[in-house]
Design a protein around this motif. Sequence first.
Motif, short mmCIF file in Angstrom:
data_model
loop_
_atom_site.label_atom_id
_atom_site.label_comp_id
_atom_site.label_asym_id
_atom_site.label_seq_id
_atom_site.Cartn_x
_atom_site.Cartn_y
_atom_site.Cartn_z
N VAL A 319 18.98 -83.78 -19.43
CA VAL A 319 20.27 -84.28 -20.25
C VAL A 319 19.89 -85.55 -20.76
O VAL A 319 19.49 -86.59 -20.30
CB VAL A 319 21.51 -84.07 -19.57
CG1 VAL A 319 21.86 -82.53 -19.02
CG2 VAL A 319 21.70 -85.03 -18.46
N GLY A 320 20.89 -85.95 -21.88
CA GLY A 320 20.80 -87.21 -22.61
C GLY A 320 21.52 -88.10 -21.55
O GLY A 320 22.27 -88.01 -20.85
N ASP A 321 20.60 -89.41 -21.40
CA ASP A 321 21.18 -90.59 -20.84
C ASP A 321 22.51 -90.95 -21.28
O ASP A 321 22.72 -91.02 -22.54
CB ASP A 321 20.01 -91.60 -20.70
CG ASP A 321 20.28 -92.89 -19.87
OD1 ASP A 321 21.37 -93.36 -20.05
OD2 ASP A 321 19.63 -93.07 -18.77
N GLU A 322 23.34 -91.40 -20.51
CA GLU A 322 24.69 -91.65 -20.88
C GLU A 322 24.62 -92.98 -21.77
O GLU A 322 25.71 -93.11 -22.43
CB GLU A 322 25.80 -91.98 -19.53
CG GLU A 322 25.25 -92.99 -18.57
CD GLU A 322 26.13 -93.07 -17.42
OE1 GLU A 322 27.35 -92.94 -17.57
OE2 GLU A 322 25.50 -93.15 -16.34
N ASP A 323 23.69 -93.83 -21.69
CA ASP A 323 23.76 -95.04 -22.44
C ASP A 323 23.13 -94.94 -23.82
O ASP A 323 22.79 -95.68 -24.71
CB ASP A 323 22.80 -95.93 -21.89
CG ASP A 323 23.86 -96.27 -20.44
OD1 ASP A 323 24.98 -96.49 -20.40
OD2 ASP A 323 23.02 -96.67 -19.35
N TYR A 324 22.63 -93.64 -24.24
CA TYR A 324 21.75 -93.61 -25.61
C TYR A 324 22.42 -92.48 -26.38
O TYR A 324 22.76 -91.39 -25.92
CB TYR A 324 20.02 -93.20 -25.14
CG TYR A 324 19.49 -94.29 -24.40
CD1 TYR A 324 18.68 -95.30 -25.27
CD2 TYR A 324 19.55 -94.41 -23.05
CE1 TYR A 324 18.30 -96.36 -24.63
CE2 TYR A 324 19.10 -95.49 -22.60
CZ TYR A 324 18.23 -96.50 -23.31
OH TYR A 324 17.60 -97.24 -22.80
N LEU A 346 11.47 -77.83 -23.74
CA LEU A 346 12.30 -78.85 -24.64
C LEU A 346 13.04 -77.89 -25.42
O LEU A 346 12.32 -76.77 -26.01
CB LEU A 346 11.55 -79.79 -25.32
CG LEU A 346 10.77 -80.67 -24.53
CD1 LEU A 346 9.92 -81.64 -25.29
CD2 LEU A 346 11.75 -81.54 -23.14
N TYR A 347 14.34 -78.13 -25.67
CA TYR A 347 15.25 -77.05 -26.46
C TYR A 347 14.92 -77.25 -28.02
O TYR A 347 15.67 -76.35 -28.63
CB TYR A 347 16.63 -77.23 -26.00
CG TYR A 347 16.91 -76.84 -24.54
CD1 TYR A 347 15.88 -75.94 -23.83
CD2 TYR A 347 17.97 -77.36 -23.86
CE1 TYR A 347 16.12 -75.63 -22.62
CE2 TYR A 347 18.04 -76.90 -22.46
CZ TYR A 347 17.08 -75.87 -21.97
OH TYR A 347 17.26 -75.76 -20.60
N GLY A 348 14.53 -78.19 -28.47
CA GLY A 348 14.34 -78.49 -30.06
C GLY A 348 15.45 -79.15 -30.67
O GLY A 348 15.94 -78.81 -31.76
N GLY A 359 16.88 -80.01 -22.17
CA GLY A 359 15.82 -79.29 -21.86
C GLY A 359 15.77 -79.01 -20.40
O GLY A 359 16.77 -79.36 -19.82
N HIS A 360 14.86 -78.52 -19.81
CA HIS A 360 14.68 -78.57 -18.39
C HIS A 360 13.42 -78.29 -17.86
O HIS A 360 12.46 -78.13 -18.62
CB HIS A 360 15.51 -77.06 -17.84
CG HIS A 360 14.93 -75.62 -18.06
ND1 HIS A 360 14.86 -75.15 -19.24
CD2 HIS A 360 13.94 -75.17 -17.41
CE1 HIS A 360 14.49 -74.04 -18.96
NE2 HIS A 360 13.47 -74.03 -18.08
N VAL A 361 13.21 -78.64 -16.67
CA VAL A 361 11.87 -78.55 -16.05
C VAL A 361 11.85 -77.64 -14.89
O VAL A 361 12.99 -77.83 -14.05
CB VAL A 361 11.39 -80.15 -15.56
CG1 VAL A 361 10.04 -79.86 -14.90
CG2 VAL A 361 11.37 -81.22 -16.86
N THR A 362 11.00 -76.87 -14.46
CA THR A 362 10.87 -75.86 -13.59
C THR A 362 9.68 -76.34 -12.63
O THR A 362 8.65 -76.57 -13.28
CB THR A 362 10.80 -74.39 -14.01
OG1 THR A 362 11.87 -74.21 -14.76
CG2 THR A 362 10.74 -73.67 -12.80
N ILE A 363 10.05 -76.38 -11.59
CA ILE A 363 8.66 -76.62 -10.49
C ILE A 363 8.49 -75.41 -9.77
O ILE A 363 9.49 -75.07 -9.19
CB ILE A 363 9.04 -77.89 -9.87
CG1 ILE A 363 9.10 -79.25 -10.59
CG2 ILE A 363 8.01 -78.29 -8.70
CD1 ILE A 363 10.69 -79.45 -10.95
N ILE A 364 7.22 -74.82 -9.56
CA ILE A 364 7.04 -73.84 -8.75
C ILE A 364 5.90 -74.19 -7.56
O ILE A 364 5.26 -75.02 -7.79
CB ILE A 364 6.80 -72.52 -9.10
CG1 ILE A 364 5.34 -72.88 -10.21
CG2 ILE A 364 7.84 -72.10 -10.46
CD1 ILE A 364 4.67 -71.48 -10.59
N ASP A 365 6.32 -73.78 -6.56
CA ASP A 365 5.24 -74.04 -5.22
C ASP A 365 5.45 -72.92 -4.10
O ASP A 365 6.53 -72.55 -4.01
CB ASP A 365 5.66 -75.55 -4.81
CG ASP A 365 4.22 -75.90 -4.21
OD1 ASP A 365 4.40 -75.50 -2.58
OD2 ASP A 365 3.70 -76.82 -4.29
#
Length: 387
Positions: A319-324, A346-348, A359-365
């Motif tokens: 998510v967008g940084d609160e200061d930008y 990334l959502y475009g 956007g989001h990041v998925t980590i699998i392990d």
Amino acid sequence: MNTKNYYSSDFRLGIVGGGQLGKMLLQETRRLDIGTSVLDPSEVAPCRLGSNEFTVGSLTDFDTVYQFGQNCDVLTIEIENVSVEALQKLEEEGKKVFPQPHIIRLIQSKIRQKNFYKENLIPTADFISFENKAELMTAINKQQVPFPFVWKQSTGGFDGRGVAMIRKKADLETLPDVPCLAESMVPFEKELAVVVARSANGECRSFPTVEMDFHPEANLVEYVFSPGNVEEAISDKAQELARMVAEKLGIVGILAVEMFLTKDGMILINEVAPRVHNSGHLSIEGNVSSQFEQHLRAILDLPLGSTETIQPAVMVNLVGDEDYTGPVYYEGIEEIMALSGVYVHLYGKAETRPFRKMGHVTIIDPDLEAARAKARIVKEKIKVISQ
């Protein structure tokens, strides 16, 4: 048996809403070569590139939605704030609309949604509904609503907006004068979610129970963990409850069911969403079928796919940084892409603003704890700022 030829044909799926949820749904329609039309008010919406036809127009205007639907064989949504009246008329004229318009209407209103739970004996937090702020103030003055409580705007709230923690009278001053709920504070231990799919023929399958961590200020999900760190009996109870809600609604498509696990082991429904949902994004890499493919299967009355876990997964919301505010820049993205098992989505959206979902990041392990550790690194390294 369904005999409709959806693939590489003139069949047209209409999607009302062109944001990131629609974009990820289009990745599945592209894979299956299913023709799509998308309606969205923004000419730079994420779906503008992936659809066969993209129309710019209001999602809440009756004529716009009705005319859009005329040229589609099946209609679905990726956002609830749409003209239900137009979808209802299209359904009455023989168009297939999933989720069904009466379900969208019910879920658009938190008051109607909570009353549905009460009428169907579905466990949820205690609440009182009010038509306006004056009614709420009167109830507080009569000590019918004790502090603290959760205030929820009945319609229009999303992504953490329209919800406020009310601890004293002064907290009420900035609230809008709208229909609302006063909901009892739930002493919960965890927030859980189950994404369930139900097809037109009644087949029902749910994804594994996930655990969610929320940002304390923005009230947005920061992390989603699959499987959730709960006992098997609790997970089974959550699964059963989610499927019960889907069956009671009679929904066709995906239903995301958000829940509270209380400190004494009770599960209470918080809210539901009649669409693909943030809590199910990690199914793209983590499960045999993603929630997006499953939604397509459900609304086209195809056999539902396996929801089996391939590997444990953790999702980190970007998510967008609160200061930008301004043209987006993803600081540290190359560093996290160097990690194994890390998938960046990334959502475009070219412009960032505070707490906007970018956007989001998925980590699998194979090891969920290892995935959690990488997720903390991802959260620390990547920042959504502006140039």
